[in-house]
Design a protein around this motif. Structure first.
Motif, PDB file in Angstrom:
ATOM      1  N   GLY A  36      34.175 -54.540  -3.458  1.00 33.29           N
ATOM      2  CA  GLY A  36      33.132 -54.395  -4.468  1.00 33.29           C
ATOM      3  C   GLY A  36      33.650 -53.744  -5.732  1.00 33.29           C
ATOM      4  O   GLY A  36      33.332 -54.166  -6.855  1.00 33.29           O
ATOM      5  N   THR A  37      34.486 -52.730  -5.566  1.00 37.24           N
ATOM      6  CA  THR A  37      35.022 -52.020  -6.725  1.00 37.24           C
ATOM      7  C   THR A  37      36.004 -52.878  -7.515  1.00 37.24           C
ATOM      8  O   THR A  37      35.989 -52.891  -8.752  1.00 37.24           O
ATOM      9  CB  THR A  37      35.727 -50.726  -6.267  1.00 37.24           C
ATOM     10  N   LEU A  38      36.861 -53.633  -6.797  1.00 35.33           N
ATOM     11  CA  LEU A  38      37.912 -54.394  -7.467  1.00 35.33           C
ATOM     12  C   LEU A  38      37.446 -55.758  -7.965  1.00 35.33           C
ATOM     13  O   LEU A  38      37.859 -56.196  -9.055  1.00 35.33           O
ATOM     14  CB  LEU A  38      39.098 -54.602  -6.509  1.00 35.33           C
ATOM     15  N   PRO A  45      30.337 -63.064  -0.962  1.00 39.82           N
ATOM     16  CA  PRO A  45      31.654 -62.949  -0.304  1.00 39.82           C
ATOM     17  C   PRO A  45      32.055 -61.517  -0.005  1.00 39.82           C
ATOM     18  O   PRO A  45      32.729 -61.250   0.998  1.00 39.82           O
ATOM     19  CB  PRO A  45      32.607 -63.586  -1.330  1.00 39.82           C
ATOM     20  N   ILE A  46      31.646 -60.561  -0.855  1.00 44.20           N
ATOM     21  CA  ILE A  46      31.960 -59.156  -0.608  1.00 44.20           C
ATOM     22  C   ILE A  46      31.276 -58.687   0.671  1.00 44.20           C
ATOM     23  O   ILE A  46      31.885 -58.042   1.531  1.00 44.20           O
ATOM     24  CB  ILE A  46      31.523 -58.280  -1.801  1.00 44.20           C
ATOM     25  N   LEU A  47      30.003 -59.030   0.818  1.00 45.91           N
ATOM     26  CA  LEU A  47      29.246 -58.627   2.002  1.00 45.91           C
ATOM     27  C   LEU A  47      29.752 -59.354   3.251  1.00 45.91           C
ATOM     28  O   LEU A  47      29.857 -58.771   4.329  1.00 45.91           O
ATOM     29  CB  LEU A  47      27.758 -58.899   1.783  1.00 45.91           C
ATOM     30  N   GLY A  48      30.067 -60.645   3.090  1.00 46.35           N
ATOM     31  CA  GLY A  48      30.592 -61.404   4.221  1.00 46.35           C
ATOM     32  C   GLY A  48      31.943 -60.883   4.681  1.00 46.35           C
ATOM     33  O   GLY A  48      32.181 -60.685   5.872  1.00 46.35           O
ATOM     34  N   ALA A  49      32.846 -60.635   3.715  1.00 47.33           N
ATOM     35  CA  ALA A  49      34.176 -60.122   4.060  1.00 47.33           C
ATOM     36  C   ALA A  49      34.095 -58.728   4.657  1.00 47.33           C
ATOM     37  O   ALA A  49      34.846 -58.395   5.580  1.00 47.33           O
ATOM     38  CB  ALA A  49      35.061 -60.118   2.811  1.00 47.33           C
ATOM     39  N   GLY A  50      33.179 -57.911   4.142  1.00 51.51           N
ATOM     40  CA  GLY A  50      33.033 -56.559   4.678  1.00 51.51           C
ATOM     41  C   GLY A  50      32.631 -56.554   6.136  1.00 51.51           C
ATOM     42  O   GLY A  50      33.150 -55.767   6.941  1.00 51.51           O
ATOM     43  N   SER A  51      31.741 -57.450   6.498  1.00 48.99           N
ATOM     44  CA  SER A  51      31.251 -57.465   7.876  1.00 48.99           C
ATOM     45  C   SER A  51      32.293 -57.959   8.869  1.00 48.99           C
ATOM     46  O   SER A  51      32.182 -57.716  10.080  1.00 48.99           O
ATOM     47  CB  SER A  51      29.996 -58.342   7.976  1.00 48.99           C
ATOM     48  N   LEU A  52      33.339 -58.659   8.385  1.00 47.08           N
ATOM     49  CA  LEU A  52      34.338 -59.220   9.298  1.00 47.08           C
ATOM     50  C   LEU A  52      35.088 -58.149  10.074  1.00 47.08           C
ATOM     51  O   LEU A  52      35.581 -58.396  11.182  1.00 47.08           O
ATOM     52  CB  LEU A  52      35.344 -60.067   8.502  1.00 47.08           C
ATOM     53  N   ALA A  53      35.197 -56.942   9.501  1.00 47.60           N
ATOM     54  CA  ALA A  53      35.947 -55.876  10.170  1.00 47.60           C
ATOM     55  C   ALA A  53      35.299 -55.444  11.481  1.00 47.60           C
ATOM     56  O   ALA A  53      35.928 -54.736  12.273  1.00 47.60           O
ATOM     57  CB  ALA A  53      36.090 -54.673   9.239  1.00 47.60           C
ATOM     58  N   VAL A  54      34.062 -55.860  11.728  1.00 52.45           N
ATOM     59  CA  VAL A  54      33.400 -55.505  12.985  1.00 52.45           C
ATOM     60  C   VAL A  54      34.026 -56.238  14.165  1.00 52.45           C
ATOM     61  O   VAL A  54      34.142 -55.677  15.261  1.00 52.45           O
ATOM     62  CB  VAL A  54      31.886 -55.814  12.905  1.00 52.45           C
ATOM     63  N   ILE A  55      34.465 -57.486  13.961  1.00 55.98           N
ATOM     64  CA  ILE A  55      34.983 -58.262  15.101  1.00 55.98           C
ATOM     65  C   ILE A  55      36.466 -58.578  14.988  1.00 55.98           C
ATOM     66  O   ILE A  55      37.123 -58.767  16.011  1.00 55.98           O
ATOM     67  CB  ILE A  55      34.186 -59.569  15.316  1.00 55.98           C
ATOM     68  N   MET A  61      23.827 -50.985   5.660  1.00 56.82           N
ATOM     69  CA  MET A  61      24.714 -50.084   4.932  1.00 56.82           C
ATOM     70  C   MET A  61      25.599 -50.815   3.930  1.00 56.82           C
ATOM     71  O   MET A  61      25.895 -50.298   2.847  1.00 56.82           O
ATOM     72  CB  MET A  61      25.566 -49.291   5.924  1.00 56.82           C
ATOM     73  N   LEU A  62      26.038 -52.039   4.265  1.00 56.07           N
ATOM     74  CA  LEU A  62      26.884 -52.774   3.330  1.00 56.07           C
ATOM     75  C   LEU A  62      26.119 -53.152   2.069  1.00 56.07           C
ATOM     76  O   LEU A  62      26.711 -53.267   0.982  1.00 56.07           O
ATOM     77  CB  LEU A  62      27.443 -54.035   3.995  1.00 56.07           C
ATOM     78  N   LEU A  63      24.821 -53.363   2.180  1.00 61.80           N
ATOM     79  CA  LEU A  63      24.017 -53.670   1.003  1.00 61.80           C
ATOM     80  C   LEU A  63      24.090 -52.535  -0.004  1.00 61.80           C
ATOM     81  O   LEU A  63      24.204 -52.752  -1.217  1.00 61.80           O
ATOM     82  CB  LEU A  63      22.560 -53.925   1.398  1.00 61.80           C
ATOM     83  N   TYR A  64      24.053 -51.309   0.488  1.00 66.08           N
ATOM     84  CA  TYR A  64      24.081 -50.148  -0.408  1.00 66.08           C
ATOM     85  C   TYR A  64      25.483 -49.895  -0.946  1.00 66.08           C
ATOM     86  O   TYR A  64      25.647 -49.422  -2.074  1.00 66.08           O
ATOM     87  CB  TYR A  64      23.540 -48.915   0.314  1.00 66.08           C
ATOM     88  N   ALA A  74      27.652 -52.308  -1.620  1.00 65.84           N
ATOM     89  CA  ALA A  74      27.783 -53.288  -2.703  1.00 65.84           C
ATOM     90  C   ALA A  74      26.921 -52.908  -3.899  1.00 65.84           C
ATOM     91  O   ALA A  74      27.316 -53.108  -5.056  1.00 65.84           O
ATOM     92  CB  ALA A  74      27.400 -54.677  -2.189  1.00 65.84           C
ATOM     93  N   LEU A  75      25.746 -52.358  -3.628  1.00 71.00           N
ATOM     94  CA  LEU A  75      24.855 -51.946  -4.706  1.00 71.00           C
ATOM     95  C   LEU A  75      25.496 -50.845  -5.550  1.00 71.00           C
ATOM     96  O   LEU A  75      25.264 -50.755  -6.756  1.00 71.00           O
ATOM     97  CB  LEU A  75      23.530 -51.459  -4.113  1.00 71.00           C
TER      98      LEU A  75
END
Length: 438
Positions: free
Chosen positions: A125-127, A145-155, A386-389, A391-392
């Motif tokens: 999100g920052t970059l 894509p930021i939210l999708g990529a962030g969630s990938l670290a769960v699995i 949490m990822l929504l916030y 990115a926000l």
């Protein structure tokens, strides 16, 4: 129905205390103390809770957690991530929606190196978000894509949430981590297809712009210098587990050594980065271990009060069948994900769900992966995803939570589709663990 009163008292107490803003660990401790006096013999129960502390946090399965955290923090704080993004940007060229693909590709690599969804989404999100918005990308193409990529670290291994789930649910941590690799790659492919469809249907969602042309040699050199070494790290963490060379704890140690070696090679080694990374890991590990100690006692109270057996009997008595029960459990997680963080959901649901899964004969690794996917969705569902916030926090002033939720919706839908695929085709999750001789 005596079990129902115990069940209602314990669960409602936790929900009320967390709803009042009490930290997760302290909400569990307060509920535990109340439950100990109600169901466990008062002061003797408190003594037992204290005795549980050392046993809960000295579980060998938890040993990889702090090292994975150190590895991810070193990677982000050192600036190695910037090199990966630059190399992918150069290699992709002038493809429509190129920055969305760069975000997704970089986030996928970072997921395999950090294990932290929040750190992954925060960095991307920052970059990337400011650059995409400057290029007139529509919000859903920038933040999706930021939210999708962030969630990938769960699995995608090494998942810190996967380590925690494996420890709490007594699932083979190594097998659970490896089980997420193929489904994670499938999910990345589905996300790429989504970006392609979005840019094809609405080309103005991600306008093309002139980019400097690079020769094939320049692209190959950038990939070889900045991305292939990350493959070495991924092998240290994932490959060694699959090949049976290392346990998850040993692979975490190898991963930390690999990151430090790269810092030396790229001349980015700084003692300040080392200390900051250790500090990051210490804070997260300390709170996680505190939560685990509370959860261990809660599980014992839950079983001793009769709530656990009563709940299992009630669920199996509805004659839902194995897949009906699985659907119910996933739906419960999805609803909780709208209001709770992943650790809170895990601590509440695992004592309830694992006995049910065992009663139906579910493979624990397969079932654990399905839970991880359901927890992943909770990261991006309003109102408390949490990822929504995260990115926000990188968005321009005036950006609303609704914008983030709409951007995340297609990615949530594809994750739900992946859950269906894993349920219908279990070898997708179990083939790699099978290679480990599990």
């Amino acid at each position: 129905m005596d079990w129902f009163y115990s069940f209602a008292i314990l669960i409602s107490s936790i929900l009320v205390l967390m709803g009042l803003g009490l930290p997760v660990a302290f909400a569990f401790f307060a509920t535990n103390i109340m439950g100990l006096f109600l169901f466990f013999g008062g002061a003797r129960g408190v003594t037992q809770m204290v005795a549980n502390f050392s046993e809960a946090v000295t579980t060998y399965a938890l040993a990889p957690l702090p090292m994975f955290l150190v590895m991810g923090s070193l990677f982000f704080r050192s600036g190695l991530g910037d090199r990966v993004i630059h190399a992918l940007d150069l290699a992709i060229g002038n493809l429509r929606g190129r920055l969305s693909y760069v975000t997704l590709g970089s986030g996928s690599i970072f997921a395999a190196l950090s294990g932290s969804s929040l750190a992954n989404a925060g960095m991307m999100g920052t970059l990337m978000a400011p650059e995409m918005l400057k290029r007139n990308y529509k919000p859903h193409m920038a933040y999706g894509p930021i939210l999708g990529a962030g969630s990938l670290a769960v699995i995608i291994p090494p998942s810190t949430l996967g380590v925690l789930l494996g420890s709490l649910a007594q699932i083979d941590v190594g097998a659970l981590l490896i089980a997420g690799l193929l489904p994670g790659l499938v999910l990345v492919s589905m996300f790429c297809l989504l970006i392609w469809v979005q840019t094809t249907v609405d080309p103005e969602a991600a306008p093309q712009y002139p980019v400097p042309k690079a020769s094939g040699w320049a692209k190959a050199r950038a990939v070889a210098a900045n991305i292939l070494p990350m493959g070495f790290l991924i092998f240290c963490v994932v490959g060694t587990i699959i090949m049976g060379i290392a346990t998850p704890t040993e692979s975490a140690g190898l991963g930390c050594m690999g990151v430090i070696a790269l810092l030396l090679v790229y001349r980015k080694f700084r003692w300040s980065v080392i200390w900051q990374s250790l500090d990051d890991a210490m804070k997260v590990t300390g709170m996680t271990f505190l939560i685990i100690t509370a959860s261990t006692t809660f599980s014992q109270i839950f079983a001793f009060s009769g709530a656990s057996n009563g709940f299992i009997s009630a669920v199996t008595g509805f004659d839902l069948g194995p897949y009906g029960a699985l659907l119910m459990m996933v739906c419960v997680v999805l609803v909780l994900g709208m209001f709770m963080d992943q650790v809170s959901m895990m601590l509440i649901t695992i004592p309830l769900f694992m006995p049910i899964a065992n009663s139906f004969g579910f493979d624990p690794v397969w079932f654990g992966l399905i839970l991880l996917l359901a927890y992943e969705i909770g990261f991006t569902t309003p109102p408390f995803g949490m990822l929504l916030y995260v990115a926000l926090g990188s968005a321009p002033r005036g950006t609303t939570l609704r914008t983030m939720a709409v951007s995340a919706a297609p990615y949530v839908g594809l994750t739900l589709l992946l859950i269906v695929i894993v349920v219908a085709f279990p070898p997708l999750a179990l083939w790699l663990p099978g290679l480990m001789g599990r």
